[in-house]
Every structure is written in structure tokens, then in C-alpha cells.
Enzyme design. Structure first.
Site, PDB file in Angstrom:
ATOM      1  N   GLY A 117       0.821  -1.203   0.000  1.00 15.99           N
ATOM      2  CA  GLY A 117       0.000   0.000   0.000  1.00 15.99           C
ATOM      3  C   GLY A 117       0.852   1.248   0.000  1.00 15.99           C
ATOM      4  N   ARG A 124       0.283   5.583  -2.282  1.00 17.86           N
ATOM      5  CA  ARG A 124      -0.544   6.759  -2.018  1.00 17.86           C
ATOM      6  C   ARG A 124      -0.770   6.899  -0.519  1.00 17.86           C
ATOM      7  NH1 ARG A 124      -6.653   4.979  -4.035  1.00 17.86           N
ATOM      8  NH2 ARG A 124      -6.864   3.160  -2.670  1.00 17.86           N
ATOM      9  N   ASN A 152       1.002  -2.238   5.247  1.00 18.89           N
ATOM     10  CA  ASN A 152       0.173  -1.035   5.251  1.00 18.89           C
ATOM     11  C   ASN A 152      -1.073  -1.155   4.380  1.00 18.89           C
ATOM     12  OD1 ASN A 152      -0.331   1.969   5.596  1.00 18.89           O
ATOM     13  ND2 ASN A 152       0.012   1.878   3.390  1.00 18.89           N
ATOM     14  N   SER A 209      -5.891   0.352  12.748  1.00 16.81           N
ATOM     15  CA  SER A 209      -6.836   1.476  12.717  1.00 16.81           C
ATOM     16  C   SER A 209      -7.498   1.596  14.081  1.00 16.81           C
ATOM     17  CB  SER A 209      -7.909   1.231  11.653  1.00 16.81           C
ATOM     18  OG  SER A 209      -8.987   2.139  11.796  1.00 16.81           O
ATOM     19  N   SER A 243     -10.425   1.942  14.385  1.00 15.97           N
ATOM     20  CA  SER A 243     -11.655   1.158  14.238  1.00 15.97           C
ATOM     21  C   SER A 243     -11.537  -0.203  14.905  1.00 15.97           C
ATOM     22  CB  SER A 243     -11.989   0.966  12.756  1.00 15.97           C
ATOM     23  OG  SER A 243     -12.226   2.189  12.127  1.00 15.97           O
ATOM     24  N   TYR A 296     -14.116  -4.493   8.288  1.00 10.41           N
ATOM     25  CA  TYR A 296     -12.793  -3.849   8.349  1.00 10.41           C
ATOM     26  C   TYR A 296     -12.284  -3.801   9.784  1.00 10.41           C
ATOM     27  CZ  TYR A 296      -9.477   0.106   8.190  1.00 10.41           C
ATOM     28  OH  TYR A 296      -8.379   0.929   8.326  1.00 10.41           O
ATOM     29  N   LYS A 319      -8.929  -5.566  11.336  1.00  5.61           N
ATOM     30  CA  LYS A 319      -7.869  -4.796  11.979  1.00  5.61           C
ATOM     31  C   LYS A 319      -7.674  -5.218  13.435  1.00  5.61           C
ATOM     32  CE  LYS A 319      -6.476  -2.066   8.624  1.00  5.61           C
ATOM     33  NZ  LYS A 319      -5.123  -2.232   8.039  1.00  5.61           N
TER      34      LYS A 319
END
Length: 260
Positions: free
Chosen positions: A21, A24, A99, A152, A154, A165, A169
Site C-alpha cells: 500500500g 498513495r 500497510n 486502525s 476502528s 474492516y 484490523k
């Protein structure tokens, strides 16, 4: 104070870093910072043209060695090929940064297909497991190294619209702890836990509404900028973190989870 000695702690010269990843957002900022600190890089994402463009830019603008290798990390054969390419180019890997991630939108829980659920788990958890196993075992058999997982907030505070997601994580957090035991003492495995950051994902936010949330729940009263992940990444990639293992480091502006 010995400034030169202090700076040396964060020197990545002669280190080889693989980052997924990495074309960007926060991944790109980490890749550029690693290169500026002297590391040789393998930058990976799903799109071959993006990998090639970022690798060329790092070579031309920063002057360090960098290759781009496309890889969809949910595909374990692709993970194997990424590892093979890294070792073929450099002969070793000193730092792995897991990542790559994805958090798809969905209208309601039942609209999440099995294929989509499996893809979210594959990218956010299964891929990091495979890459960590392949590279981490080689690190442990050699001179050691560092694995950095990017999770994250999250994972600690799942929202209604990001449950697959968040679950993946949370698994990545657990993977971090387990790998620290499985691969130590020569390999350190740690995790960065970013809060809300202004990256491509944030383009879909209602910024007026989100700003009000940030004011209530984040002492910094804002989202992070991609380059603000760099400090934690450099610390964990470098010798400065030589006694940091199994840690989950929050980079979230001081987010209050209870209030959220």
C-alpha cells in the site's frame, strides 16, 4: 547532547524495506521518509503502473534504490511473488510494513457478500500474516529485523459502517502480539494505530459533520495529515525502537474512545 549519535538511531542506510500500500496516502509518505533516511525500498500496491511511477520518482528525486512490485496481498501466491522479488533484488529484507488495507462501503449488514467479506479479511489480515510469516522467518534466521503493521482505531472502536474492516484490523492487533512472541527476540513486531487521517478515504466524508466529531473526541480537534504518520514509522523501522516489541502505538491526536 550528541546530535550525531541521536540522528544515527534513525538512520536507515543499508536497510531494505518492503512496504505494501505504498503508492498513495500514508503508505507513500512512509516510503518517501524511509528513502530520505537512506533505505532501499520495495514499494507495492495492486496497480503495476502506480508502483512503477512511485519507484521511479523515489529513485529520481531522492536518489535511493527502489523497485515497484505489484501485489494484491489477499492473494497468497502474489505475496510469495512479492517476497521472491524483494530477495532477488536485494538479497534480504530488514523491515516489512504491512500497510495495505481496504474498507468498503455497504448499505446494510446483509448486503455484504461472502466474497467481499473474504476480500476485506484477505487484504487487512490474511495478507499481512502471509508476508510476515515468509519474511519474518527469514529475518529470524538471519540478522533480525522489524515488522510494522498498520491497523486502525476502528479496531478498538468499530463503527456501524466498518464492521468487517474493524474485525480484520482487530485481528491484525492480535497478530502483532503473537508475532512478537513467535519471531522474537531477533525480530520486533509492532503496530501503528492511526486515527482519522486526511487521505483518499476522507474524500467521502461529510467534513462539516466530521469536524464537529473531531472537536468533541480528539484533543487536537482535527484529522491527521498523511505525513504525520512518518514519525512513528521511522521510530519502529529504525534502531531507535530496539527494545520496543509487541507494541500498539496510537497516532490518533489523543482520541477519546469512551466519549466516541
Amino acid at each position: 547532547m550528541n546530535i550525531e549519535k541521536t540522528a544515527q538511531h534513525f538512520n536507515l542506510t543499508d536497510k531494505v524495506i518492503v512496504i505494501t500500500g505504498g503508492t498513495r496516502g500514508m503508505g507513500l509518505e512512509m516510503a518517501k521518509a524511509f528513502a530520505q533516511a537512506g533505505a532501499s525500498l520495495v514499494v507495492s500496491s495492486r496497480k503495476a503502473d502506480a508502483c512503477a511511477a512511485v519507484a521511479a520518482a523515489i529513485r529520481d528525486e531522492i536518489g535511493t534504490a527502489c523497485i515497484g512490485v505489484p501485489c494484491h496481498v489477499a492473494d497468497w501466491d502474489a505475496c510469495d511473488a512479492l517476497v521472491d522479488a524483494a530477495y532477488a533484488e536485494y538479497g534480504r529484507v530488514d523491515v516489512l510494513v504491512n500497510n495495505a488495507g481496504m474498507s468498503p462501503l455497504y448499505d446494510k449488514l446483509s448486503s455484504v457478500s461472502r466474497d467481499l467479506f473474504d476480500k476485506v479479511i484477505g487484504v487487512n489480515l490474511a495478507g499481512p500474516y502471509r508476508l510476515s510469516a515468509l519474511i519474518g522467518e527469514r529475518m529470524a534466521e538471519g540478522d533480525g529485523g522489524s515488522i510494522i503493521n498498520v491497523s486502525s482505531t476502528s479496531s478498538l472502536m468499530p463503527g456501524a459502517k466498518e464492521i468487517p474492516y474493524a474485525a480484520a484490523k482487530a485481528g491484525l492487533n492480535a497478530l502483532t502480539t503473537g508475532l512478537a512472541h513467535a519471531l522474537g527476540p531477533k525480530v520486533r513486531t509492532n503496530c501503528i494505530l492511526p486515527g482519522p487521517f486526511l487521505t483518499d478515504i476522507s474524500k467521502a466524508w461529510d467534513m462539516d459533520a466530521m469536524s464537529k466529531v473531531f472537536e468533541k473526541t480528539i484533543p487536537m480537534q482535527r484529522a491527521g495529515h498523511a505525513e504525520e504518520i512518518v514519525g512513528a514509522a521511522l521510530y519502529l523501522a529504525s534502531d531507535a525502537s530496539s527494545f520496543t516489541n509487541g507494541a500498539i502505538i496510537k497516532v490518533d491526536g489523543g482520541m477519546s474512545y469512551a466519549a466516541s
